[in-house]
Design a protein around this motif. Structure first.
Motif, PDB file in Angstrom:
ATOM      1  N   HIS A   1      -4.336   3.595   1.772  1.00  0.00           N
ATOM      2  CA  HIS A   1      -4.424   2.141   1.850  1.00  0.00           C
ATOM      3  C   HIS A   1      -4.522   1.490   0.466  1.00  0.00           C
ATOM      4  CE1 HIS A   1      -4.624   2.440   6.143  1.00  0.00           C
ATOM      5  NE2 HIS A   1      -5.738   3.151   6.109  1.00  0.00           N
ATOM      6  N   GLU A   2      -4.385   2.303  -0.579  1.00  0.00           N
ATOM      7  CA  GLU A   2      -4.436   1.787  -1.945  1.00  0.00           C
ATOM      8  C   GLU A   2      -3.126   1.093  -2.294  1.00  0.00           C
ATOM      9  OE1 GLU A   2      -5.924   0.500  -4.898  1.00  0.00           O
ATOM     10  OE2 GLU A   2      -7.200   2.243  -4.477  1.00  0.00           O
ATOM     11  N   TYR A   3      -3.210   0.014  -3.086  1.00  0.00           N
ATOM     12  CA  TYR A   3      -1.984  -0.620  -3.572  1.00  0.00           C
ATOM     13  C   TYR A   3      -1.238   0.376  -4.453  1.00  0.00           C
ATOM     14  CZ  TYR A   3      -3.491  -5.234  -1.971  1.00  0.00           C
ATOM     15  OH  TYR A   3      -3.881  -6.304  -1.208  1.00  0.00           O
TER      16      TYR A   3
ATOM     17  N   ASN B   1      -1.640   0.516  -8.217  1.00  0.00           N
ATOM     18  CA  ASN B   1      -2.868   1.057  -8.801  1.00  0.00           C
ATOM     19  C   ASN B   1      -2.809   2.575  -8.988  1.00  0.00           C
ATOM     20  OD1 ASN B   1      -3.980  -1.507  -8.812  1.00  0.00           O
ATOM     21  ND2 ASN B   1      -5.033  -1.233  -6.847  1.00  0.00           N
ATOM     22  N   LEU B   2      -1.731   3.201  -8.553  1.00  0.00           N
ATOM     23  CA  LEU B   2      -1.607   4.651  -8.682  1.00  0.00           C
ATOM     24  C   LEU B   2      -1.310   5.048 -10.125  1.00  0.00           C
ATOM     25  CD1 LEU B   2       0.617   5.495  -5.565  1.00  0.00           C
ATOM     26  CD2 LEU B   2      -1.887   5.487  -5.700  1.00  0.00           C
ATOM     27  N   SER B   3      -1.595   6.298 -10.449  1.00  0.00           N
ATOM     28  CA  SER B   3      -1.196   6.826 -11.755  1.00  0.00           C
ATOM     29  C   SER B   3       0.310   7.026 -11.775  1.00  0.00           C
ATOM     30  CB  SER B   3      -1.900   8.161 -12.014  1.00  0.00           C
ATOM     31  OG  SER B   3      -1.375   9.177 -11.158  1.00  0.00           O
TER      32      SER B   3
ATOM     33  N   GLN C   1       1.298   9.907  -9.541  1.00  0.00           N
ATOM     34  CA  GLN C   1       1.196   9.581  -8.118  1.00  0.00           C
ATOM     35  C   GLN C   1       2.329   8.666  -7.671  1.00  0.00           C
ATOM     36  OE1 GLN C   1      -2.792   8.062  -8.338  1.00  0.00           O
ATOM     37  NE2 GLN C   1      -3.707   9.948  -7.564  1.00  0.00           N
TER      38      GLN C   1
ATOM     39  N   GLN D   1      -6.247  10.168   0.806  1.00  0.00           N
ATOM     40  CA  GLN D   1      -7.393   9.272   0.566  1.00  0.00           C
ATOM     41  C   GLN D   1      -6.944   7.949  -0.056  1.00  0.00           C
ATOM     42  OE1 GLN D   1      -6.584  11.882  -1.186  1.00  0.00           O
ATOM     43  NE2 GLN D   1      -6.784  11.411  -3.356  1.00  0.00           N
ATOM     44  N   LEU D   2      -5.689   7.898  -0.540  1.00  0.00           N
ATOM     45  CA  LEU D   2      -5.178   6.683  -1.183  1.00  0.00           C
ATOM     46  C   LEU D   2      -4.195   5.943  -0.281  1.00  0.00           C
ATOM     47  CD1 LEU D   2      -4.521   8.104  -4.779  1.00  0.00           C
ATOM     48  CD2 LEU D   2      -6.495   6.768  -4.006  1.00  0.00           C
TER      49      LEU D   2
ATOM     50  N   PHE E   1      -2.411  12.907  -1.468  1.00  0.00           N
ATOM     51  CA  PHE E   1      -3.244  11.725  -1.660  1.00  0.00           C
ATOM     52  C   PHE E   1      -3.484  10.933  -0.379  1.00  0.00           C
ATOM     53  CE2 PHE E   1       1.000  10.804  -3.557  1.00  0.00           C
ATOM     54  CZ  PHE E   1       1.493   9.864  -2.654  1.00  0.00           C
TER      55      PHE E   1
ATOM     56  N   SER F   1       0.832  -1.199   0.000  1.00  0.00           N
ATOM     57  CA  SER F   1       0.000   0.000   0.000  1.00  0.00           C
ATOM     58  C   SER F   1       0.873   1.258   0.000  1.00  0.00           C
ATOM     59  CB  SER F   1      -0.903   0.011   1.236  1.00  0.00           C
ATOM     60  OG  SER F   1      -0.123   0.219   2.416  1.00  0.00           O
ATOM     61  N   VAL F   2       0.229   2.388  -0.244  1.00  0.00           N
ATOM     62  CA  VAL F   2       0.924   3.680  -0.166  1.00  0.00           C
ATOM     63  C   VAL F   2       1.576   3.841   1.209  1.00  0.00           C
ATOM     64  CG1 VAL F   2       0.536   6.179  -0.071  1.00  0.00           C
ATOM     65  CG2 VAL F   2      -0.484   4.822  -1.911  1.00  0.00           C
TER      66      VAL F   2
END
Length: 261
Positions: A155-157, A160-162, A165, A152-153, A150, A110-111
């Motif tokens: 916990h994002e993998y 999956n970021l741009s 990012q 809000q991201l 970011f 994650s981030v």
């Protein structure tokens, strides 16, 4: 907490002492001399643009300065200490961070986890990396993720970021160890115009708030001229010019060799 707003009165840099001194840096690959006797300094808190045509030796020079590449000749002094013979990890622990031409993150993490992986540059061993981070480290990670826009991201993998990012996340990782100098290698590559403006803003905030010096390698000349205090130009592995953006913009040799006449 890092202040996201830029100060209207940035600290003067003209009379700052030298933070990094590159002296006679030389590197060959087989019969090709990628960098040939390059000399330049970076002052405390200075943003230096490093530009030149493709194959001029920019990324090789960064690799030599970070000790990811063994130089053939020359000397590197950082904050008064000769770091020429140190390993890359030792140089990082001394206060030099960097990002890479090809983004180096952990896409399956994650981030938040990527940010904490930046602890490795502080000399944290593998055993300690497996333990929960302390409160100060967690706060540092949270502040940097907030600064880069970011949260809000978190916990994002990372995979999956741009592209933009991912570049910002790589900068978060580099900043976790509180470096005094960060080298950015093609940081705007694959980044959309909006995030390029964001990246410029964040670099300036870090420069003002934490007095971090930057060496920025870029093909995006507009980005360099808008952010750099000074610009160093390489051509065929040699130092072609070193001066203010205004001086470089009107340098005839640079115009012919790089900007196009």
């Amino acid at each position: 907490m890092i202040n996201r707003a830029l100060s209207s009165e940035a600290a003067p840099k003209g009379n700052q002492p030298s933070l990094l001194s590159a002296q006679g840096i030389t590197k060959s690959f087989g019969g090709i001399r990628a960098v040939q006797g390059v000399n330049f300094d970076v002052a405390v808190g200075e943003i230096v643009g490093l530009v030149g045509p493709n194959g001029s030796g920019k990324s090789t020079l960064l690799g030599c300065l970070s000790r990811d590449i063994l130089l053939d000749a020359g000397r590197i002094v950082f904050d008064g200490t000769d770091v020429t013979r140190l390993r890359a990890m030792q140089v990082a622990r001394n206060g030099i961070g960097r990002t890479f031409q090809n983004v180096r993150i952990f896409p399956e993490l994650s981030v938040w986890e990527n940010a904490l992986m930046g602890r490795q540059w502080k000399g944290v061993g593998l055993r300690d990396m497996l333990r929960p981070a302390d409160i100060a480290t967690r706060q540092r990670a949270a502040d940097l993720i907030e600064l880069m826009g970011f949260p809000q991201l978190i916990h994002e993998y990372a995979g999956n970021l741009s592209g933009g990012q991912m570049r910002l996340l790589e900068l978060v990782m580099a900043m976790m160890s509180r470096p005094r100098l960060v080298m950015l290698d093609e940081a705007t590559s694959g980044v959309n115009p909006t995030l390029i403006e964001s990246l410029k803003h964040y670099v300036k905030v870090l420069n003002q708030e934490e007095r971090v010096a930057f060496i920025v390698v870029e093909h995006n000349i507009g980005f360099i001229f808008s952010i750099a205090d000074r610009i160093v130009v390489l051509n065929d592995g040699r130092l072609l010019a070193d001066g203010s953006p205004e001086q470089i913009q009107h340098n005839e040799e640079v115009i012919v060799a790089y900007l196009g006449a």
